[in-house]
Design a protein around this motif. Structure first.
Motif, short mmCIF file in Angstrom:
data_model
loop_
_atom_site.label_atom_id
_atom_site.label_comp_id
_atom_site.label_asym_id
_atom_site.label_seq_id
_atom_site.Cartn_x
_atom_site.Cartn_y
_atom_site.Cartn_z
N LEU A 102 23.49 79.39 26.53
CA LEU A 102 23.96 78.03 26.78
C LEU A 102 25.33 78.02 27.44
CD1 LEU A 102 22.87 76.06 23.59
CD2 LEU A 102 22.09 75.71 25.93
N SER A 103 26.22 78.87 26.96
CA SER A 103 27.56 78.94 27.53
C SER A 103 27.51 79.37 29.00
CB SER A 103 28.40 79.93 26.72
OG SER A 103 29.66 80.10 27.29
N ALA A 104 26.73 80.40 29.29
CA ALA A 104 26.62 80.89 30.67
C ALA A 104 25.95 79.85 31.57
CB ALA A 104 25.83 82.19 30.70
N ALA A 105 24.92 79.19 31.06
CA ALA A 105 24.22 78.19 31.87
C ALA A 105 25.11 76.97 32.10
CB ALA A 105 22.93 77.77 31.17
N ARG A 106 25.85 76.56 31.09
CA ARG A 106 26.75 75.42 31.23
C ARG A 106 27.84 75.72 32.26
NH1 ARG A 106 28.72 75.40 26.48
NH2 ARG A 106 26.97 74.29 25.56
N ARG A 107 28.41 76.92 32.17
CA ARG A 107 29.46 77.33 33.12
C ARG A 107 28.90 77.34 34.55
NH1 ARG A 107 31.11 81.13 30.00
NH2 ARG A 107 29.77 82.72 30.89
N ALA A 108 27.70 77.89 34.72
CA ALA A 108 27.09 77.94 36.05
C ALA A 108 26.79 76.54 36.57
CB ALA A 108 25.82 78.78 36.00
N ALA A 109 26.33 75.66 35.69
CA ALA A 109 26.02 74.28 36.10
C ALA A 109 27.28 73.54 36.52
CB ALA A 109 25.33 73.54 34.95
N GLU A 110 28.37 73.71 35.75
CA GLU A 110 29.63 73.06 36.10
C GLU A 110 30.15 73.56 37.44
OE1 GLU A 110 32.11 73.92 32.75
OE2 GLU A 110 31.23 72.31 31.53
N GLU A 111 30.10 74.88 37.67
CA GLU A 111 30.56 75.44 38.94
C GLU A 111 29.72 74.93 40.09
OE1 GLU A 111 30.70 79.70 38.69
OE2 GLU A 111 32.09 79.66 36.99
N GLU A 112 28.42 74.88 39.89
CA GLU A 112 27.52 74.40 40.94
C GLU A 112 27.85 72.96 41.33
OE1 GLU A 112 24.49 74.63 43.74
OE2 GLU A 112 25.26 76.25 42.50
N LEU A 113 28.05 72.12 40.32
CA LEU A 113 28.35 70.71 40.60
C LEU A 113 29.75 70.54 41.19
CD1 LEU A 113 26.72 69.10 37.46
CD2 LEU A 113 25.83 69.14 39.80
N LEU A 114 30.72 71.32 40.71
CA LEU A 114 32.07 71.22 41.25
C LEU A 114 32.12 71.67 42.71
CD1 LEU A 114 34.22 72.39 38.23
CD2 LEU A 114 34.16 70.10 39.25
N ASP A 115 31.29 72.65 43.07
CA ASP A 115 31.24 73.11 44.45
C ASP A 115 30.73 72.03 45.40
OD1 ASP A 115 32.27 75.58 43.88
OD2 ASP A 115 30.33 76.62 43.90
N ARG A 116 30.07 71.04 44.86
CA ARG A 116 29.51 69.98 45.68
C ARG A 116 30.28 68.67 45.58
NH1 ARG A 116 26.25 73.71 45.63
NH2 ARG A 116 24.21 73.94 46.50
N THR A 117 31.44 68.73 44.94
CA THR A 117 32.26 67.54 44.80
C THR A 117 32.99 67.28 46.10
OG1 THR A 117 32.56 67.96 42.45
CG2 THR A 117 34.14 66.49 43.49
N ILE A 118 32.96 66.05 46.53
CA ILE A 118 33.62 65.66 47.77
C ILE A 118 34.75 64.70 47.44
CG2 ILE A 118 33.34 64.44 49.97
CD1 ILE A 118 30.40 65.33 49.93
N PHE A 119 35.92 65.00 47.96
CA PHE A 119 37.07 64.13 47.78
C PHE A 119 37.27 63.36 49.07
CE2 PHE A 119 37.75 67.65 44.87
CZ PHE A 119 38.05 66.98 43.70
N VAL A 120 37.34 62.07 48.97
CA VAL A 120 37.56 61.22 50.13
C VAL A 120 38.98 60.67 50.04
CG1 VAL A 120 36.78 59.18 51.39
CG2 VAL A 120 35.12 60.62 50.19
N VAL A 121 39.77 60.95 51.08
CA VAL A 121 41.15 60.48 51.13
C VAL A 121 41.42 59.89 52.51
CG1 VAL A 121 41.99 62.14 49.42
CG2 VAL A 121 42.03 62.74 51.85
N SER A 122 42.50 59.17 52.59
CA SER A 122 42.90 58.58 53.87
C SER A 122 43.37 59.68 54.81
CB SER A 122 44.02 57.56 53.65
OG SER A 122 45.21 58.25 53.28
N PRO A 123 43.37 59.42 56.11
CA PRO A 123 43.87 60.42 57.06
C PRO A 123 45.33 60.81 56.77
CG PRO A 123 42.63 58.74 58.23
CD PRO A 123 42.75 58.28 56.80
#
Length: 99
Positions: free
Chosen positions: A45-66
């Motif tokens: 569970l710990s390994a799967a949770r860590r992998a899931a968090e990393e996977e989702l964080l790698d796909r996080t997009i930050f939108v900011v002004s120019p």
């Protein structure tokens, strides 16, 4: 945030997840779980949770002004400012050196 997720997971009722894995992989997981002082379930569970968090964080997009993006890039490109802690670190002999 990790602690909040872990607390929610621990307080929620557990469900069953069945996995079919080769014996060699199960043995590897069991050895790793034992060496870390965890049960097989907690280790997986710990390994799967860590992998899931990393996977989702790698796909996080930050939108900011120019303007904010330009400031961010400038901060990345700027050389670090010397400070007392950095000077002390650079003058300290590493523990692996012979001197």
């Amino acid at each position: 945030m990790k602690n909040a997720i872990a607390a929610t997971v621990k307080s929620a009722p557990r469900e069953t997840l069945n996995l079919r894995i080769p014996a060699a992989e199960r043995g590897l997981i069991d050895r790793a779980a034992k060496s870390s002082g965890k049960t097989r379930t907690d280790f997986i569970l710990s390994a799967a949770r860590r992998a899931a968090e990393e996977e989702l964080l790698d796909r996080t997009i930050f939108v900011v002004s120019p303007a904010t993006y330009t400031k961010f890039v400038a901060m990345l490109d700027a050389p670090p400012e010397p400070n007392e802690r950095l000077r002390r670190t650079m003058q300290t002999m590493p523990p692996w050196s012979d001197a």
